[in-house]
Design a protein around this motif. Structure first.
Motif, mmCIF file in Angstrom:
data_model
loop_
_atom_site.group_PDB
_atom_site.id
_atom_site.type_symbol
_atom_site.label_atom_id
_atom_site.label_comp_id
_atom_site.label_asym_id
_atom_site.label_seq_id
_atom_site.Cartn_x
_atom_site.Cartn_y
_atom_site.Cartn_z
ATOM 1 N N ASN A 147 -8.188 -7.042 -8.498
ATOM 2 C CA ASN A 147 -9.565 -6.532 -8.415
ATOM 3 C C ASN A 147 -9.829 -5.769 -7.118
ATOM 4 O O ASN A 147 -10.495 -4.727 -7.124
ATOM 5 C CB ASN A 147 -10.560 -7.689 -8.533
ATOM 6 C CG ASN A 147 -10.601 -8.256 -9.945
ATOM 7 O OD1 ASN A 147 -10.178 -7.614 -10.902
ATOM 8 N ND2 ASN A 147 -11.098 -9.484 -10.068
ATOM 9 N N SER A 152 -11.110 -5.800 -17.597
ATOM 10 C CA SER A 152 -10.020 -5.146 -16.869
ATOM 11 C C SER A 152 -9.368 -4.009 -17.644
ATOM 12 O O SER A 152 -8.594 -3.231 -17.063
ATOM 13 C CB SER A 152 -8.957 -6.177 -16.495
ATOM 14 O OG SER A 152 -9.476 -7.074 -15.530
ATOM 15 N N LYS A 163 -9.739 -0.660 -15.992
ATOM 16 C CA LYS A 163 -9.085 -0.328 -14.714
ATOM 17 C C LYS A 163 -8.154 0.886 -14.802
ATOM 18 O O LYS A 163 -8.098 1.686 -13.859
ATOM 19 C CB LYS A 163 -8.329 -1.543 -14.196
ATOM 20 C CG LYS A 163 -9.252 -2.651 -13.703
ATOM 21 C CD LYS A 163 -8.464 -3.880 -13.264
ATOM 22 C CE LYS A 163 -9.411 -4.985 -12.789
ATOM 23 N NZ LYS A 163 -8.691 -6.230 -12.446
ATOM 24 N N LEU A 215 -14.474 -2.784 -12.702
ATOM 25 C CA LEU A 215 -13.970 -4.048 -13.243
ATOM 26 C C LEU A 215 -14.404 -4.275 -14.684
ATOM 27 O O LEU A 215 -14.265 -5.375 -15.220
ATOM 28 C CB LEU A 215 -14.421 -5.214 -12.364
ATOM 29 C CG LEU A 215 -14.030 -5.130 -10.880
ATOM 30 C CD1 LEU A 215 -14.364 -6.433 -10.157
ATOM 31 C CD2 LEU A 215 -12.550 -4.805 -10.719
#
Length: 591
Positions: free
Chosen positions: A530, A466, A469, A567
């Motif tokens: 997500n 993550s 992101k 992701l």
């Protein structure tokens, strides 16, 4: 009358005999002096081998260590063939110099390289009441006698050469310079060549911080650093130190009362090795080594030759902060040691430990790959050993020293078991950088460089999950002019097969299993949702995201142009991630 004549004749005969003996004595003495003069003359002409020329005397060739200096002025490491760092006479405390003079050459300031009184005493008593070697002669020996001969005749010739060189050194250098060179050149063992290295390795301090008793211990090692070494012979070293203190009192460099009190003190040495595997910043030092090797190729000397980073005595100034580096290493050790305990606890009933959720066949493949990448395998393969014999050697127990959190331990295990043992340890890294300048303040590439040399800051790459992101969000804000306050639905979302390089439908799930409603970009990133990230990459496409992270210093050659990168499927190093994240802190400017 006849008796008187006979008596006079006998007396005359006795007198004649005495005269002959005296003449013989003077002839022998003159012959000896002439012979010694001739030997010295022949030696000075190079009859017994060449002597150092003027250039060699001006610049005695001794390898000097390259120092790595932190931004706060601390030497955090060295590159060397011989761990020697020169000091100036002003850096030597008076009691250190006095200890050397009192013990090794009390008439040092009165002679010109050869102590006549000491030489006569040594010859008269055959060395039983002390030698006659001056500090200048010992320096000549250190500089120009490669190997002390065990043959008495050859050693005698070496001594003559050393005497000649000593007088030449005396003419070329001041007394203080000779003292300084002698302190700089002596090998105190344990990679401690010269007083600068010795004081740091044995007492963890600079020479000018040494106490009287510490100086006495180091000067005592000049007699024989192998015999009088505090790690192997503390009792002998203490006795030798006390001899030095007695000499200092004898020649009134310290008082009798001071001598008595100092002789009662324990050695209290603090062994602090300066090996490539020891000390702080071991991983960043290795990175600097590679950098400096390339620098040496790109920046030759004026004469066209290349710098040798192991012997040219360079100083490499870095942005590393020694205190921050020390704290960073302590933090990594403490945190990973705690995680390791929990990991080991959970693995107690795991039959494939330290591996999880893989088959026995997959475990065997990993172990065999580790075996073939090991130093043992490469060495035996180089020796021409057949593969079957090499594999069998990995099954035989052998003595080895292995890593443990409390310190290295000696044990008996098979090399194959050691591979499994080392694979059970967590690997971690830490890097701290000033975003506005790119100055790296701390670099921790692992928990122990000696046992885990693979640098997890620069070389090691892991799926970053993550943490990728923010790059997707940044692309959306940049390319689509979205605002952190814009909203997007938090609902299940699928990118169909055939779209954006997908070979099949991609439907990411939220880690908490919660869906519904609308969320702002700000909340979507804060909660690491997500489905929101998937919707954003669907809008901007993988290519603009890849282009952005490339501008932020990430190597994108192996990043696939597919939506799942949103992701964090790419493998990225910590070094790249710190640089990329610093772009955010630096208001969009990558340095």
């Amino acid at each position: 009358m006849a008796k008187q004549i006979k008596k006079n004749a006998g007396l005359k005969k006795s007198q004649d005999s005495m005269k002959r003996h005296i003449k013989t004595f003077w002839k022998i003495l003159a012959g000896g002096v002439f012979l010694i003069f001739l030997l010295f003359l022949l030696a000075s002409w190079g009859f017994f081998g060449s002597l150092p020329d003027e250039t060699s005397l001006e610049n005695p060739e001794k390898d000097l260590a390259t120092q790595i200096v932190s931004e706060d002025g601390e030497v955090i490491g060295k590159f060397f063939k011989e761990n020697r760092t020169p000091v100036q006479y002003e850096d030597l405390p008076a009691h250190l110099v006095n200890a050397l003079i009192a013990t090794e050459d009390v008439r040092f300031y009165d002679h010109a390289g050869i102590d006549g009184k000491g030489s006569v005493r040594a010859m008269a008593f055959l060395g039983t009441r002390g030698g006659a070697s001056t500090i200048s002669q010992q320096l000549a020996k250190q500089f120009f006698t490669d190997q002390v001969s065990r043959n008495k005749w050859e050693r005698g010739i070496q001594k003559i050469k050393e005497w000649i060189i000593a007088t030449r050194l005396e003419r070329r250098y001041t007394k203080n310079e000779i003292i300084t060179m002698y302190f700089n050149v002596y090998d105190f063992l344990n990679l401690a060549i010269g007083i600068e290295s010795a004081s740091h390795i044995y007492f963890d301090k600079a020479p000018n911080e040494l106490k009287v008793e510490e100086s006495a211990m180091l000067v005592g090692m000049f007699k024989n650093s192998s015999l009088y070494n505090p790690r192997r012979n503390p009792e002998g070293v203490m006795n030798r130190r006390n001899v030095v203190l007695s000499q200092m009192a004898k020649y009134e460099f310290i008082t009798e009362a001071g001598k008595d009190s100092l002789q009662q003190l324990p050695l209290n040495f603090t062994f602090t090795p300066q090996d490539h595997d020891e000390g702080i910043g071991t991983y960043v030092r290795e990175y600097i080594r590679g950098y400096m090797k390339q620098w040496a190729k790109d920046n030759p000397k004026l004469d066209g030759s290349l710098y040798d980073i192991n012997s040219d005595g360079l100083k490499v100034y870095t942005t590393i902060n020694a205190k921050m580096q020390e704290y960073a290493e302590e933090a990594v050790d403490e945190h990973i040691a705690n995680l390791q305990k929990e990991f080991d606890r959970q693995n107690k009933s795991n039959k494939t430990a330290p591996f999880r959720d893989i088959t026995v066949e997959e475990t065997n493949r990993i172990m065999n790959a580790g075996m073939r990448r090991s130093d043992r395998w490469r060495l035996m393969k180089k020796q021409g050993k057949p593969e079957k014999e090499i594999i069998e050697s990995f099954k035989k127990k052998t003595q080895m020293r292995i890593f443990a959190w409390g310190g290295d331990i000696d044990t008996l295990m098979t090399p194959m078991d050691s591979i499994r043992y080392y694979k059970s340890f967590f690997r971690a890294s830490l890097m701290s950088m000033t975003p506005q300048t790119g100055e790296i303040k701390a670099w921790v590439g692992g928990v122990n460089y000696k046992h885990f040399k693979y640098d997890m800051v620069k070389k090691g790459k892991r799926q970053i999950g993550s943490t990728f992101k923010p790059f997707v969000y940044a692309t959306a804000i940049d390319q689509m002019h979205m605002s952190p306050c814009d909203t997007i639905p938090n609902t299940p979302f699928t990118i169909p097969a055939g779209a954006m390089g997908n070979t099949k439908d991609w439907s990411p799930k939220n880690s908490d299993g919660n869906y519904g409603g609308w969320v702002t970009l700000k909340d979507g990133l804060a909660r690491s949702i997500n489905t929101v990230t998937a919707r954003l990459i669907y809008r901007v496409g993988p290519r603009p995201v890849i282009d952005l992270v490339e501008k932020m210093g990430i190597d994108t050659r192996d990043i696939l142009e597919v939506p799942s990168i949103a992701l964090g499927t790419p493998d990225v190093s910590l070094y790249e991630m710190v640089g990329a994240y610093s772009t955010f802190a630096n208001e969009g400017v990558y340095v």
